[in-house]
Write a protein that holds these residues in place. Structure first.
Motif, PDB file in Angstrom:
ATOM      1  N   ALA A 154      -1.837  -0.860   7.544  1.00 36.03           N
ATOM      2  CA  ALA A 154      -2.817  -1.048   6.486  1.00 36.03           C
ATOM      3  C   ALA A 154      -3.347  -2.469   6.551  1.00 36.03           C
ATOM      4  N   GLU A 183      -2.224   5.862   2.688  1.00 34.92           N
ATOM      5  CA  GLU A 183      -3.085   5.179   3.647  1.00 34.92           C
ATOM      6  C   GLU A 183      -4.260   6.039   4.051  1.00 34.92           C
ATOM      7  N   GLY A 221      -4.801   0.791   2.029  1.00 34.58           N
ATOM      8  CA  GLY A 221      -3.745   1.373   1.215  1.00 34.58           C
ATOM      9  C   GLY A 221      -4.295   1.991  -0.047  1.00 34.58           C
ATOM     10  N   SER A 280       0.823  -1.199   0.000  1.00 31.34           N
ATOM     11  CA  SER A 280       0.000   0.000   0.000  1.00 31.34           C
ATOM     12  C   SER A 280       0.863   1.258   0.000  1.00 31.34           C
TER      13      SER A 280
END
Lengths: 177, 130
Positions: B100, B36, B117, B33
């Motif tokens: 995440a 965020e 993410g 990711s």
């Protein structure tokens, strides 16, 4: 075993399972993740399965789940804990009936615990419409192995006491020693 | 009767294998990711998103119905449910999440607070906030 004996024993087992389940709810246990629990009521499901057969075990589980939902007042939890209990007893019954040769009681108990967790997570993800709950599954599976093993050990210990009490009186041995 | 049998060993090994592979799968999918976000969902619908990190303390009250609410608190990269009116308080006991893919879930209120993410657009659903 007469019908009345069976009904009495089912009643006693439902009462025991209920007390264990509610006791577990108020026990101050370390919090690890949602859904991680001892599964004390599974002791009774296994005892019912071993001494009274699958139908009685199913009855005990269904009645226990219903009553626990009403007694604790958490009706929403009825759906997912009910699904867990049901799948768990179905799988334990199947394995105990067909594959008893290959599994010990601890093994069957572990299978039941993991099946319980999988069903519970699936229903929870359906109820709240998200798949993120599945990220808890790995930790639940590992905790299921540990708690399932100890619940199985407890059942084995109980059998030492219960075997001479129950087997001679009215029950045909439903298992091989 | 007391010892673990052959089938038990195989079964435990399989369950552990499944658990480990699932765990690795979640770790792997989450590590890719970039930007965020905190996503707050009720009953499967996104009601609010926050970008991470937040420099100031953010408190956001999710009103479930007249009496029930969950209070989401965001500090820096961390998110928690500070208060909730649900009976079991599981979501509050969970404490902080920061990675995440982690999520706080309140089953009685059908509330999910997750860190994602991917970029998810705020779809403009009517937000009842205080």
């Amino acid at each position: 075993m007469s019908r009345y004996t069976r009904v009495t024993y089912i009643g006693v087992m439902v009462a025991l399972a209920l007390v264990l389940q509610l006791l577990e709810g108020i026990m101050p246990l370390p919090y690890i993740a949602p859904g991680v629990k001892l599964g004390l009521a599974n002791i009774i499901s296994l005892i019912a399965l071993i001494y009274f057969g699958f139908k009685s075990a199913l009855l005990v589980v269904v009645i226990r789940t219903f009553m626990a939902a009403f007694l604790s007042g958490r009706v929403y939890s009825f759906f997912y804990s009910g699904a867990g209990a049901l799948l768990s007893v179905l799988i334990m019954g199947l394995v105990y009936w067909k594959f008893r040769k290959y599994f010990s009681i601890q093994g069957i108990s572990i299978l039941g615990a993991v099946a319980h967790n999988i069903a519970q997570i699936s229903v929870a993800s359906l109820l709240i419409d998200t798949v993120s709950v599945f990220s808890y599954l790995p930790i639940l599976m590992v905790s299921g192995i540990i708690t399932g093993y100890f619940i199985g050990l407890t059942v084995n210990l109980l059998r030492r006491v219960l075997d001479p009490m129950l087997l001679d009186k009215f029950l045909k041995p439903k298992f091989s020693k | 009767m007391k010892q673990l049998k052959f089938g038990d060993m195989i079964m435990i090994a399989l369950i552990l294998l499944a658990a480990i592979s699932l765990f690795i799968y979640y770790q792997y999918t989450n590590s890719t990711s970039s930007a965020e976000q905190v996503i707050i969902e009720v009953d499967g619908e996104v009601i609010k998103t926050f970008d991470l990190p937040q420099n100031e303390l953010v408190q956001y009250k999710v009103q479930i119905d007249e009496d029930d609410y969950n209070l989401v608190e965001i500090v820096g990269n961390r998110v928690r449910l500070k208060e909730a009116t649900c009976p079991d308080q599981v979501c509050v006991k969970e404490g902080w999440i920061s990675k995440a893919g982690e999520a706080l879930i309140c089953l009685p209120h059908k509330l999910v607070v997750k860190i994602s993410g991917e970029l998810v657009e705020d779809d403009g659903v009517d937000v009842k906030s205080f």
